[in-house]
Design a protein around this motif. Structure first.
Motif, PDB file in Angstrom:
ATOM      1  N   ARG A 187       1.032  -1.116  -0.108  1.00  0.00           N
ATOM      2  CA  ARG A 187      -0.084   0.069  -0.116  1.00  0.00           C
ATOM      3  C   ARG A 187       0.870   1.153  -0.032  1.00  0.00           C
ATOM      4  N   TYR A 188       2.211   1.139   0.221  1.00  0.00           N
ATOM      5  CA  TYR A 188       2.841   2.311   0.200  1.00  0.00           C
ATOM      6  C   TYR A 188       3.999   2.263  -0.794  1.00  0.00           C
ATOM      7  N   ASN A 238       1.163   5.227  -1.823  1.00  0.00           N
ATOM      8  CA  ASN A 238       0.029   5.547  -2.697  1.00  0.00           C
ATOM      9  C   ASN A 238      -0.586   7.013  -2.481  1.00  0.00           C
ATOM     10  N   GLY A 293      -6.464   3.735  -0.106  1.00  0.00           N
ATOM     11  CA  GLY A 293      -5.339   3.344  -0.712  1.00  0.00           C
ATOM     12  C   GLY A 293      -5.162   1.812  -1.263  1.00  0.00           C
ATOM     13  N   SER A 305      -0.005  10.453   1.486  1.00  0.00           N
ATOM     14  CA  SER A 305       1.084  11.470   1.274  1.00  0.00           C
ATOM     15  C   SER A 305       1.715  11.659   2.406  1.00  0.00           C
ATOM     16  N   ILE A 347      -4.620   6.125 -14.150  1.00  0.00           N
ATOM     17  CA  ILE A 347      -3.287   6.297 -13.562  1.00  0.00           C
ATOM     18  C   ILE A 347      -2.128   6.945 -14.558  1.00  0.00           C
ATOM     19  N   ALA A 368      -4.376  12.854  -4.839  1.00  0.00           N
ATOM     20  CA  ALA A 368      -5.036  11.445  -5.298  1.00  0.00           C
ATOM     21  C   ALA A 368      -6.062  11.816  -6.518  1.00  0.00           C
ATOM     22  N   LEU A 411       4.056   4.357  -7.718  1.00  0.00           N
ATOM     23  CA  LEU A 411       3.364   5.722  -7.519  1.00  0.00           C
ATOM     24  C   LEU A 411       3.756   6.629  -6.692  1.00  0.00           C
ATOM     25  N   LEU A 427      -7.241   1.138  -4.122  1.00  0.00           N
ATOM     26  CA  LEU A 427      -6.357   1.366  -5.305  1.00  0.00           C
ATOM     27  C   LEU A 427      -5.363   0.489  -5.793  1.00  0.00           C
ATOM     28  N   ILE A 428      -4.621   0.001  -4.896  1.00  0.00           N
ATOM     29  CA  ILE A 428      -3.730  -1.415  -5.330  1.00  0.00           C
ATOM     30  C   ILE A 428      -4.283  -2.308  -5.486  1.00  0.00           C
ATOM     31  N   TYR A 450      -3.102   8.357  -1.371  1.00  0.00           N
ATOM     32  CA  TYR A 450      -3.768   8.561  -0.192  1.00  0.00           C
ATOM     33  C   TYR A 450      -3.117   8.642   1.060  1.00  0.00           C
TER      34      TYR A 450
END
Length: 226
Positions: A24-25, A27, A157, A31, A218, A190, A184, A160-161, A29
């Motif tokens: 998830r990192y 992404n 997030g 920041s 994207i 976002a 990303l 999204l992934i 969402y």
């Protein structure tokens, strides 16, 4: 001490949801996440995988909090997880390493395989402040409020992934293809992407993805056409 718990049901199976959670990192969402590094990983005798990650996050202190007690609005966290591929369970514990007197945050997350090939996420958090000066309850209430807001963005997030993982199974990608982003941007705004729940399953790898799929959105978000 303040306590909060919440459960959420993903329409995807445990394997892909667990993978999306660990990927998830970065992404857009999240920041506020500056860095995320694996510092240890081992396979246990029972076949589970234990991982420890060090995460640096940026935050904003409330205006009413005395600024002289916190030198910077950044905090180190340690995330300790254990993945059981046989029982299809993920246990993850995250806690902050600094500013403990101001606020101590301990988050427990569990992903478990549910019925109909879906995944249940259960989250618990305990927030404790030992600051005193008549601000203890106010700090704890502030921490719970921020956690609830960030929890929703965290799920966005992960969604999204998940969408990116679905699209990667539907279309071939050439190695070194610059038109498809591999990472990303950490601090980009976002994108507006609908996160409706997906009931369908993709069994045919040769299926053609929708023309306005997530990869297209994207790409347009990162490299908008002039």
């Amino acid at each position: 001490m303040k306590f909060f718990s919440q459960s959420f049901l993903y329409d995807d199976n445990w394997s892909i949801v667990s993978l999306a959670y660990f990927l998830r990192y970065p992404n857009p969402y999240a920041s506020h996440v500056i860095s995320c590094d694996v510092i240890s990983r081992e396979q246990t005798e029972t076949g589970t995988l234990r991982t420890t990650r060090l995460i640096l996050k940026r935050g904003n202190m409330p205006r009413w909090f005395p600024k002289q007690f916190v030198s910077r609005a950044e905090s180190w966290l340690v995330e300790e997880s254990e993945v059981d591929p046989f029982g299809k369970v993920v246990h993850c514990k995250t806690r902050n390493l600094d500013n403990l007197k101001v606020m101590r945050v301990e988050e427990l997350v569990e992903f478990r395989q549910g019925q109909e090939d879906k995944t249940i996420q259960h989250t618990e958090v305990r927030i404790t402040s030992g600051f005193g000066w008549g601000l203890t309850k106010r700090i704890e209430n502030y921490g719970i409020t921020r956690f609830k807001a960030n929890l929703q963005r965290s799920r966005e997030g992960v969604h999204l992934i998940l969408d990116l993982l679905r699209q990667s199974r539907l279309q071939p990608m050439a190695l070194g293809d610059a038109s498809i982003p591999h990472v990303l941007p950490m601090h980009a705004p976002a994108p507006t992407i609908p996160f409706e729940r997906h009931e369908e399953r993709y069994d045919d790898d040769s299926a053609v993805p929708p023309r306005q799929g997530v990869w297209s959105k994207i790409r347009n978000w990162i490299s908008p056409s002039s």
